[in-house]
Design a protein around this motif. Sequence first.
Motif, PDB file in Angstrom:
ATOM      1  N   SER A  19       0.872  -1.177   0.000  1.00 28.07           N
ATOM      2  CA  SER A  19       0.000   0.000   0.000  1.00 28.07           C
ATOM      3  C   SER A  19       0.903   1.219   0.000  1.00 28.07           C
ATOM      4  CB  SER A  19      -0.900   0.026   1.236  1.00 28.07           C
ATOM      5  OG  SER A  19      -2.042  -0.763   1.048  1.00 28.07           O
ATOM      6  N   ILE A  20       0.625   2.136  -0.887  1.00 27.85           N
ATOM      7  CA  ILE A  20       1.483   3.311  -1.002  1.00 27.85           C
ATOM      8  C   ILE A  20       0.650   4.478  -1.528  1.00 27.85           C
ATOM      9  CG2 ILE A  20       2.269   2.752  -3.364  1.00 27.85           C
ATOM     10  CD1 ILE A  20       5.088   3.640  -2.360  1.00 27.85           C
ATOM     11  N   LYS A  21       0.925   5.669  -1.012  1.00 26.55           N
ATOM     12  CA  LYS A  21       0.196   6.854  -1.475  1.00 26.55           C
ATOM     13  C   LYS A  21       0.538   7.104  -2.945  1.00 26.55           C
ATOM     14  CE  LYS A  21      -1.472   8.117   2.690  1.00 26.55           C
ATOM     15  NZ  LYS A  21      -0.617   7.603   3.699  1.00 26.55           N
ATOM     16  N   LEU A  22      -0.431   7.600  -3.672  1.00 34.24           N
ATOM     17  CA  LEU A  22      -0.282   7.811  -5.117  1.00 34.24           C
ATOM     18  C   LEU A  22       0.974   8.610  -5.461  1.00 34.24           C
ATOM     19  CD1 LEU A  22      -1.901   7.242  -7.762  1.00 34.24           C
ATOM     20  CD2 LEU A  22      -2.825   9.542  -7.537  1.00 34.24           C
ATOM     21  N   ASN A  23       1.187   9.687  -4.731  1.00 26.59           N
ATOM     22  CA  ASN A  23       2.329  10.553  -5.038  1.00 26.59           C
ATOM     23  C   ASN A  23       3.672   9.870  -4.824  1.00 26.59           C
ATOM     24  OD1 ASN A  23       0.759  12.652  -5.806  1.00 26.59           O
ATOM     25  ND2 ASN A  23       0.756  13.642  -3.791  1.00 26.59           N
ATOM     26  N   ASP A  24       3.685   8.795  -4.046  1.00 25.43           N
ATOM     27  CA  ASP A  24       4.940   8.105  -3.758  1.00 25.43           C
ATOM     28  C   ASP A  24       5.308   7.071  -4.825  1.00 25.43           C
ATOM     29  OD1 ASP A  24       5.403   9.573  -1.454  1.00 25.43           O
ATOM     30  OD2 ASP A  24       4.224   8.207  -0.219  1.00 25.43           O
ATOM     31  N   ILE A  25       4.395   6.800  -5.737  1.00 24.04           N
ATOM     32  CA  ILE A  25       4.704   5.809  -6.787  1.00 24.04           C
ATOM     33  C   ILE A  25       5.926   6.261  -7.585  1.00 24.04           C
ATOM     34  CG2 ILE A  25       3.892   4.730  -8.929  1.00 24.04           C
ATOM     35  CD1 ILE A  25       1.094   4.677  -7.800  1.00 24.04           C
ATOM     36  N   HIS A  26       5.938   7.544  -7.943  1.00 22.46           N
ATOM     37  CA  HIS A  26       7.051   8.063  -8.751  1.00 22.46           C
ATOM     38  C   HIS A  26       8.377   7.923  -7.995  1.00 22.46           C
ATOM     39  CE1 HIS A  26       9.156  10.400 -11.726  1.00 22.46           C
ATOM     40  NE2 HIS A  26       9.614  11.198 -10.777  1.00 22.46           N
ATOM     41  N   THR A  27       8.361   8.283  -6.719  1.00 21.10           N
ATOM     42  CA  THR A  27       9.580   8.164  -5.899  1.00 21.10           C
ATOM     43  C   THR A  27      10.078   6.718  -5.889  1.00 21.10           C
ATOM     44  OG1 THR A  27       8.603   9.851  -4.484  1.00 21.10           O
ATOM     45  CG2 THR A  27      10.538   8.723  -3.621  1.00 21.10           C
ATOM     46  N   LEU A  28       9.141   5.812  -5.686  1.00 25.37           N
ATOM     47  CA  LEU A  28       9.510   4.391  -5.633  1.00 25.37           C
ATOM     48  C   LEU A  28      10.066   3.928  -6.990  1.00 25.37           C
ATOM     49  CD1 LEU A  28       9.484   2.083  -3.567  1.00 25.37           C
ATOM     50  CD2 LEU A  28       7.242   1.417  -4.425  1.00 25.37           C
ATOM     51  N   GLN A  29       9.438   4.386  -8.062  1.00 28.98           N
ATOM     52  CA  GLN A  29       9.938   4.026  -9.400  1.00 28.98           C
ATOM     53  C   GLN A  29      11.367   4.534  -9.592  1.00 28.98           C
ATOM     54  OE1 GLN A  29       6.728   5.685 -11.822  1.00 28.98           O
ATOM     55  NE2 GLN A  29       6.248   3.644 -12.601  1.00 28.98           N
ATOM     56  N   GLN A  30      11.587   5.757  -9.172  1.00 30.55           N
ATOM     57  CA  GLN A  30      12.916   6.360  -9.322  1.00 30.55           C
ATOM     58  C   GLN A  30      13.970   5.608  -8.502  1.00 30.55           C
ATOM     59  OE1 GLN A  30      14.219   8.905 -11.276  1.00 30.55           O
ATOM     60  NE2 GLN A  30      12.313   8.395 -12.311  1.00 30.55           N
ATOM     61  N   LYS A  31      13.602   5.297  -7.261  1.00 28.24           N
ATOM     62  CA  LYS A  31      14.561   4.625  -6.375  1.00 28.24           C
ATOM     63  C   LYS A  31      14.869   3.208  -6.857  1.00 28.24           C
ATOM     64  CE  LYS A  31      14.259   7.508  -2.434  1.00 28.24           C
ATOM     65  NZ  LYS A  31      15.184   7.846  -1.364  1.00 28.24           N
ATOM     66  N   LEU A  32      13.955   2.653  -7.629  1.00 29.29           N
ATOM     67  CA  LEU A  32      14.164   1.276  -8.119  1.00 29.29           C
ATOM     68  C   LEU A  32      14.522   1.258  -9.606  1.00 29.29           C
ATOM     69  CD1 LEU A  32      11.135  -0.442  -6.294  1.00 29.29           C
ATOM     70  CD2 LEU A  32      13.559  -0.814  -5.791  1.00 29.29           C
ATOM     71  N   LYS A  33      14.999   2.397 -10.117  1.00 23.88           N
ATOM     72  CA  LYS A  33      15.178   2.494 -11.578  1.00 23.88           C
ATOM     73  C   LYS A  33      16.254   1.557 -12.134  1.00 23.88           C
ATOM     74  CE  LYS A  33      18.133   6.645 -11.891  1.00 23.88           C
ATOM     75  NZ  LYS A  33      18.630   6.640 -10.496  1.00 23.88           N
ATOM     76  N   ASP A  34      17.124   1.055 -11.264  1.00 22.66           N
ATOM     77  CA  ASP A  34      18.140   0.109 -11.730  1.00 22.66           C
ATOM     78  C   ASP A  34      17.601  -1.324 -11.827  1.00 22.66           C
ATOM     79  OD1 ASP A  34      19.885   2.209 -11.827  1.00 22.66           O
ATOM     80  OD2 ASP A  34      20.729   1.828  -9.820  1.00 22.66           O
TER      81      ASP A  34
END
Lengths: 442, 442
Positions: free
Chosen positions: A339-354
Amino acid sequence: MKSIFPKILKSNQIITKNIEKYNVDWMNKFHGKAQTILLPSNTTDVSNILKTCNSNKIPIHIQGGNTGLVGGAVASNAEVLISMERLNKIKNFCDKRGVIHCQSGCILQTLDEHVNEKGWLMPLDLGAKGSCQIGGNIATNAGGIRFYKYGSLHQNVLGMKVVLPNGDIYNDTQGFYKNNTGYHIKNLMIGAEGTLGVVTECQLKLQKSKPSIKGMLFSLNNLEQLSKLIELSTNTLQDFISAFELMDKKSLILHQKHFSNLPISIGNFNVLIETQFTDDDYHQSVLDKFFENCMENELIEDGTVTNNETQLNQLWSIREGITENLSKEPKSLYKFDISIKLNDIHTLQQKLKDYDTYFFGHVLDENIHLNILNDGSNDQIENIVYNLVNELNGSISAEHGIGIMKKKYLHQYDTKNQIQLLKDIKKTFDPNNILNPGLITN
Amino acid sequence: MKSIFPKILKSNQIITKNIEKYNVDWMNKFHGKAQTILLPSNTTDVSNILKTCNSNKIPIHIQGGNTGLVGGAVASNAEVLISMERLNKIKNFCDKRGVIHCQSGCILQTLDEHVNEKGWLMPLDLGAKGSCQIGGNIATNAGGIRFYKYGSLHQNVLGMKVVLPNGDIYNDTQGFYKNNTGYHIKNLMIGAEGTLGVVTECQLKLQKSKPSIKGMLFSLNNLEQLSKLIELSTNTLQDFISAFELMDKKSLILHQKHFSNLPISIGNFNVLIETQFTDDDYHQSVLDKFFENCMENELIEDGTVTNNETQLNQLWSIREGITENLSKEPKSLYKFDISIKLNDIHTLQQKLKDYDTYFFGHVLDENIHLNILNDGSNDQIENIVYNLVNELNGSISAEHGIGIMKKKYLHQYDTKNQIQLLKDIKKTFDPNNILNPGLITN
């Protein structure tokens, strides 16, 4: 140990050969060590088994449809496994009240088909419905694709019969919508992953099925569009939405690789909205207006509205095929349910970009099924993802539970006294720790 | 004892004079013996109080808005009472997500008005909303008139902060729709009547308010008509119904006595249906068709559809005035809150025909607020009614809880090991039995 069970069960309810299928989960990831499989067919059988196991301090594990994703269904810490597969009787279906009373080994889809004939549907719908059991759904508090419209099992389970670890039967099967007579044991059993008692029967509130059901598939470029689409949808389609599923670009590219082309051009985010209503003409007019609105306000890049059920099924096959497509890839698959707030999806995508990530799931419930493909075995991925989710103040388990897989991450983000409270509750129900040992906090 | 609290609270948070209002419930039926009233203003205050009380084994009672009907809010077994009235801060209201985070002493109506401005509404609505507190609603698992549409608090409470009897703080305030990380302590607190912990903060899922809201009032002759009306309503108005209230003949005759004439001729059963929708024109057309259908199929004897909000409020004043009208009568008033199957209403009416009974309430939820007027004090009425409800396999408490009033009847219909389990849970949370002593099973 083998000599105990023949006293309380028939010989065909105890199997010790060809038991491999009970000892491995469907992902072939978790392995059990059960040597004896018991097949009770009613609450009394389960009570007798638990009474016997409790007296003799024999650890025992409960298995439903074995469709879990966190290792909760296989007996990693017990040599005796109870399979609920023979508790598969529908006891009563009240067409007038819209309530079904069944044993907990019933398959979700079987229940749904049973009530469909009379114009009702189960409030729960998920990918594994063809083999998951309603008792397992209750034990894990399964959410699924209809959660937004029909709510959680805390809402929809009206009653249950539970065998406690000492064999006592807790009977709460009045099956009313409202009943406030003492602690809500029923709600404590929901999501307890079978560690506090064995749910042998349950009563569920059904939903009326709708004559008109439609779908829309949209592609979007960014989270801002998604946020606006969610706002418009929940404002104008609030009485219609029955599912709202997100699929990221890579999930759909994978679909294109394995199947046909898609009816829309793929966006960074893609959304499948299913809607239901009583009146087909009005329903269509609302969707047409909604679609127009989305185009005019540039909330979407591309989109399509279904004209018939075949087209809707095609849209669903895209969403439901993602897991299968991912399992066809040669790399190892790591499945996360957060479960994650909508706005945090982008952050998570960025942090996992590798990493080779796939974001999809029930976005209106803020529930993302993040999948990652990786070369070889790499347990660090779990560590990285759960720590990130933790940092973003998300939940490491939206609907799959803790099982044996997420135990160590549960300790990371719950405070010490919260974990202690869970342990105290477990001890109250199961002082000898015989039931589903090793799950959640054990 | 008096010397302990000044160490942990400010002097204006401890009162010992003019405390009469804390020691009597609003029905003037239950009386407390509190001599010290504590007024904590945050979770830390509550934690410090409970830690102190637990160490010193001082029994303590929690009071919310003091609107309960079963004696749960007054301190019958404690000399120290915590009033939650100063925990009345709204911590956060996320307009986008539709989630409010507040302290649990907030008044329900205040919360509703706060979110109304942004187009949201509280999922809970009940007669006492002007003075009941959200924490009390949670403690008693209040249902109310919107239950059919928006579901129970088990569904709508997304998170909470709880002070356990030993002063430990259990923090579950991530506030997600879906979160399956260990036992659902939150759901165990709902309906526990404050005996397991003190909820100091909570997060609730809000609902979008609708632009179009309408009402219909119908009179019917018999339960068969009511049964058919329910079937038609739930089939054709399922996406519209926001309340469905039953009032029997005598309840409306009492209204006529105290107020004006009614817009319909009174039937044996009378139903107020409130509906909500996004599109006013379509809404009106659906209601017109529904009304016609009811007339054609002889489901109703008489009926009216509202044209504006004033008319709707007039209909509501009929339903909401029943309790007040009853309290104007010179006889003693006995209030029962039961869950009962529709078909059993007639049986119950027949069995109670020698009494002055009033049947009304949330009939679509099978929740009847049976009221009885009787000469003088006659505790036998409770015995008679609860035994009848028991015989009919109903629930003796749909939404009001057990409190101190229904304890002995709880024992009548729960089995011995069920009661023992409740006691075991209480002991796990509160081994010194300091919190709300005397309630539920104590």
